[in-house]
Design a protein around this motif. Structure first.
Motif, PDB file in Angstrom:
ATOM      1  N   PRO A  85       0.735  -1.130  -0.018  1.00 39.96           N
ATOM      2  CA  PRO A  85       0.005  -0.092   0.007  1.00 39.96           C
ATOM      3  C   PRO A  85       0.906   1.125   0.012  1.00 39.96           C
ATOM      4  O   PRO A  85       0.262   2.497  -0.033  1.00 39.96           O
ATOM      5  CB  PRO A  85      -0.695   0.091   1.128  1.00 39.96           C
ATOM      6  CG  PRO A  85      -0.542  -1.561   1.561  1.00 39.96           C
ATOM      7  CD  PRO A  85       0.647  -1.988   1.318  1.00 39.96           C
ATOM      8  N   TRP A  86       2.250   1.071   0.032  1.00 38.34           N
ATOM      9  CA  TRP A  86       3.128   2.325   0.047  1.00 38.34           C
ATOM     10  C   TRP A  86       3.714   2.491  -1.474  1.00 38.34           C
ATOM     11  O   TRP A  86       4.746   3.389  -1.553  1.00 38.34           O
ATOM     12  CB  TRP A  86       4.124   2.221   0.972  1.00 38.34           C
ATOM     13  CG  TRP A  86       3.825   2.139   2.332  1.00 38.34           C
ATOM     14  CD1 TRP A  86       2.842   1.252   3.015  1.00 38.34           C
ATOM     15  CD2 TRP A  86       4.009   3.019   3.447  1.00 38.34           C
ATOM     16  NE1 TRP A  86       2.774   1.486   4.336  1.00 38.34           N
ATOM     17  CE2 TRP A  86       3.617   2.475   4.744  1.00 38.34           C
ATOM     18  CE3 TRP A  86       4.674   4.417   3.553  1.00 38.34           C
ATOM     19  CZ2 TRP A  86       3.606   3.292   5.797  1.00 38.34           C
ATOM     20  CZ3 TRP A  86       4.872   4.867   4.807  1.00 38.34           C
ATOM     21  CH2 TRP A  86       4.220   4.433   5.915  1.00 38.34           C
ATOM     22  N   THR A 117      -1.069  -1.754  -4.501  1.00 35.47           N
ATOM     23  CA  THR A 117      -2.441  -2.051  -3.777  1.00 35.47           C
ATOM     24  C   THR A 117      -2.969  -0.536  -3.212  1.00 35.47           C
ATOM     25  O   THR A 117      -2.019   0.185  -2.528  1.00 35.47           O
ATOM     26  CB  THR A 117      -2.369  -2.910  -2.331  1.00 35.47           C
ATOM     27  OG1 THR A 117      -1.607  -4.072  -2.968  1.00 35.47           O
ATOM     28  CG2 THR A 117      -3.563  -3.138  -1.684  1.00 35.47           C
ATOM     29  N   ASP A 118      -4.099  -0.238  -3.400  1.00 37.46           N
ATOM     30  CA  ASP A 118      -4.843   0.838  -2.780  1.00 37.46           C
ATOM     31  C   ASP A 118      -4.941   0.614  -1.397  1.00 37.46           C
ATOM     32  O   ASP A 118      -5.722   0.082  -1.021  1.00 37.46           O
ATOM     33  CB  ASP A 118      -6.363   1.065  -3.655  1.00 37.46           C
ATOM     34  CG  ASP A 118      -6.775   2.184  -3.190  1.00 37.46           C
ATOM     35  OD1 ASP A 118      -6.456   2.910  -2.173  1.00 37.46           O
ATOM     36  OD2 ASP A 118      -7.647   2.631  -3.926  1.00 37.46           O
ATOM     37  N   PRO A 119      -4.354   1.667  -0.846  1.00 35.35           N
ATOM     38  CA  PRO A 119      -4.370   1.658   0.733  1.00 35.35           C
ATOM     39  C   PRO A 119      -5.748   1.806   1.348  1.00 35.35           C
ATOM     40  O   PRO A 119      -6.084   1.634   2.490  1.00 35.35           O
ATOM     41  CB  PRO A 119      -3.441   2.614   1.429  1.00 35.35           C
ATOM     42  CG  PRO A 119      -3.155   3.680   0.369  1.00 35.35           C
ATOM     43  CD  PRO A 119      -3.476   2.808  -1.132  1.00 35.35           C
ATOM     44  N   THR A 120      -6.541   2.483   0.610  1.00 39.80           N
ATOM     45  CA  THR A 120      -7.863   2.574   1.151  1.00 39.80           C
ATOM     46  C   THR A 120      -9.011   1.405   0.791  1.00 39.80           C
ATOM     47  O   THR A 120      -9.961   1.331   1.495  1.00 39.80           O
ATOM     48  CB  THR A 120      -8.631   3.987   0.569  1.00 39.80           C
ATOM     49  OG1 THR A 120      -8.847   3.409  -0.953  1.00 39.80           O
ATOM     50  CG2 THR A 120      -7.905   5.410   0.452  1.00 39.80           C
ATOM     51  N   ASP A 121      -8.300   0.327   0.204  1.00 40.02           N
ATOM     52  CA  ASP A 121      -9.110  -0.677  -0.170  1.00 40.02           C
ATOM     53  C   ASP A 121      -8.129  -1.844  -0.627  1.00 40.02           C
ATOM     54  O   ASP A 121      -7.711  -1.845  -1.733  1.00 40.02           O
ATOM     55  CB  ASP A 121     -10.429  -0.475  -1.294  1.00 40.02           C
ATOM     56  CG  ASP A 121     -11.136  -1.814  -1.468  1.00 40.02           C
ATOM     57  OD1 ASP A 121     -10.734  -2.819  -0.810  1.00 40.02           O
ATOM     58  OD2 ASP A 121     -12.203  -1.895  -2.155  1.00 40.02           O
ATOM     59  N   LYS A 124      -8.082  -4.031  -3.648  1.00 42.71           N
ATOM     60  CA  LYS A 124      -8.124  -3.323  -5.014  1.00 42.71           C
ATOM     61  C   LYS A 124      -6.464  -2.831  -5.274  1.00 42.71           C
ATOM     62  O   LYS A 124      -5.748  -2.608  -4.493  1.00 42.71           O
ATOM     63  CB  LYS A 124      -8.880  -1.939  -5.042  1.00 42.71           C
ATOM     64  CG  LYS A 124     -10.308  -2.320  -5.283  1.00 42.71           C
ATOM     65  CD  LYS A 124     -11.128  -1.016  -5.270  1.00 42.71           C
ATOM     66  CE  LYS A 124     -12.723  -1.171  -5.403  1.00 42.71           C
ATOM     67  NZ  LYS A 124     -13.478  -0.187  -5.523  1.00 42.71           N
ATOM     68  N   TYR A 126      -4.535  -0.359  -7.634  1.00 39.07           N
ATOM     69  CA  TYR A 126      -4.311   1.370  -8.107  1.00 39.07           C
ATOM     70  C   TYR A 126      -4.728   1.128  -9.672  1.00 39.07           C
ATOM     71  O   TYR A 126      -4.269   0.582 -10.157  1.00 39.07           O
ATOM     72  CB  TYR A 126      -3.049   2.053  -8.064  1.00 39.07           C
ATOM     73  CG  TYR A 126      -3.221   2.696  -6.709  1.00 39.07           C
ATOM     74  CD1 TYR A 126      -3.700   3.379  -6.143  1.00 39.07           C
ATOM     75  CD2 TYR A 126      -1.660   2.492  -5.984  1.00 39.07           C
ATOM     76  CE1 TYR A 126      -3.495   4.224  -4.894  1.00 39.07           C
ATOM     77  CE2 TYR A 126      -1.565   3.124  -4.772  1.00 39.07           C
ATOM     78  CZ  TYR A 126      -2.615   4.075  -4.165  1.00 39.07           C
ATOM     79  OH  TYR A 126      -2.137   4.414  -3.020  1.00 39.07           O
TER      80      TYR A 126
END
Length: 299
Positions: A85-86, A117-121, A124, A126
């Motif tokens: 996520p980073w 990876t999208d850190p908000t989900d 998912k 990006y």
């Protein structure tokens, strides 16, 4: 370079000219409060390579273990990794790791997975960013002095080809850290890494906790014939095949035993037997990721 039989002092020269110690301590899946002591003991017993990752959540403890070991920072090879996520925050990622570890630089910084990876989900990926974009940012790090070498982890041939063939790739990864043990030997991938000047590091090199390899009759027979532990045999298999190994343990006796591998070798016949074990298993799959990264084409 150390002699062939002096494995604890052995190093492998990377495409940057830096020398990575052949055997290190892995810290994945180590429980809190165990890691610090494991790192400290390992360094005091002679290990000079410690592997961690932002995703393990233990960099702070690893840093404490390094400090308490009394071994000078410049004698230790530290590897850490950018978490999925980073991927859009590479500079923040390395700064976070350096702060947690309590050091000014790491010797090797890896993209942990080819999954942005999208850190908000976390289910998912990006839509507007992939691992090639991430590598563009990672390539900027050596010039900052915060990172000596850069590389990747869990990259198969298909994704390596995408990365290496992209015009934005100016730096070939120094290392590809992948799962390597006799039940997941990935000869095509190792050969591909080598052909591109990328060093292979084997994680889960003992097959992880409760490994079927510990019950494999071929492995047990070789260990018995040598008067060695199954773990020592598995580590020698990797080292003699030309990659570095990072066995994970928090047990002081096992940490020491895993490092007690000087003065002997496996024969060509023994290596061939280990190369040809029929069973296959992976410790680390990709079902938890939002995208597929293993395609079964690296055998």
């Amino acid at each position: 370079m150390a002699s062939k039989l002096d494995h604890t002092k052995q190093t492998f020269t990377l495409n940057t000219g830096d020398k990575i110690p052949a055997i290190g301590l892995g810290t994945w899946q180590s429980k809190p409060n165990e890691v610090k002591e494991a790192v400290k003991i390992a360094l005091q017993k002679g290990y000079r390579h410690i592997d961690t990752a932002l995703a393990y959540g233990n960099e702070h403890e690893v840093g404490q273990g390094i400090k308490e070991s009394g071994v000078p920072r410049e004698e230790i090879w530290i590897t850490t990794k950018l978490d999925n996520p980073w991927h859009k925050r590479v500079q923040e990622g390395i700064d976070s790791s350096l702060k947690s570890l309590g050091v000014d630089y790491v010797d090797l910084y890896l993209m942990h997975w080819p999954s942005s990876t999208d850190p908000t989900d976390l289910k998912k990926h990006y839509p507007d960013w992939n691992f090639v974009n991430t590598w563009q940012e990672i390539q900027k790090l050596p010039a900052t002095g915060k990172v000596r070498n850069i590389g990747v982890s869990n990259f198969g041939i298909r994704n390596l080809e995408i990365l290496l063939n992209d015009p934005s790739t100016k730096i070939v990864p120094a290392v590809n850290q992948i799962e390597l043990h006799p039940n997941n030997p990935s000869p095509k991938l190792v050969a591909y890494n080598t052909s591109k000047g990328i060093h292979s590091t084997g994680y889960s090199c003992l097959g992880s906790t409760g490994s079927p390899l510990y019950r494999d009759p071929t492995v047990l027979k070789i260990a018995e014939d040598k008067g060695k532990t199954v773990q020592q045999v598995l580590l020698l298999w990797g080292l003699q095949k030309g990659w570095s190994v990072i066995p994970k343990s928090v047990n002081p006796e096992r940490i020491e035993k895993n490092f007690d591998i000087d003065g002997w070798e496996l024969t060509a016949e023994e290596i061939d037997k280990l190369d040809n074990l029929k069973d296959r298993f992976k410790v680390c799959g990709d079902a938890w990721l939002p995208i597929k990264v293993f395609f079964g084409d690296d055998e």
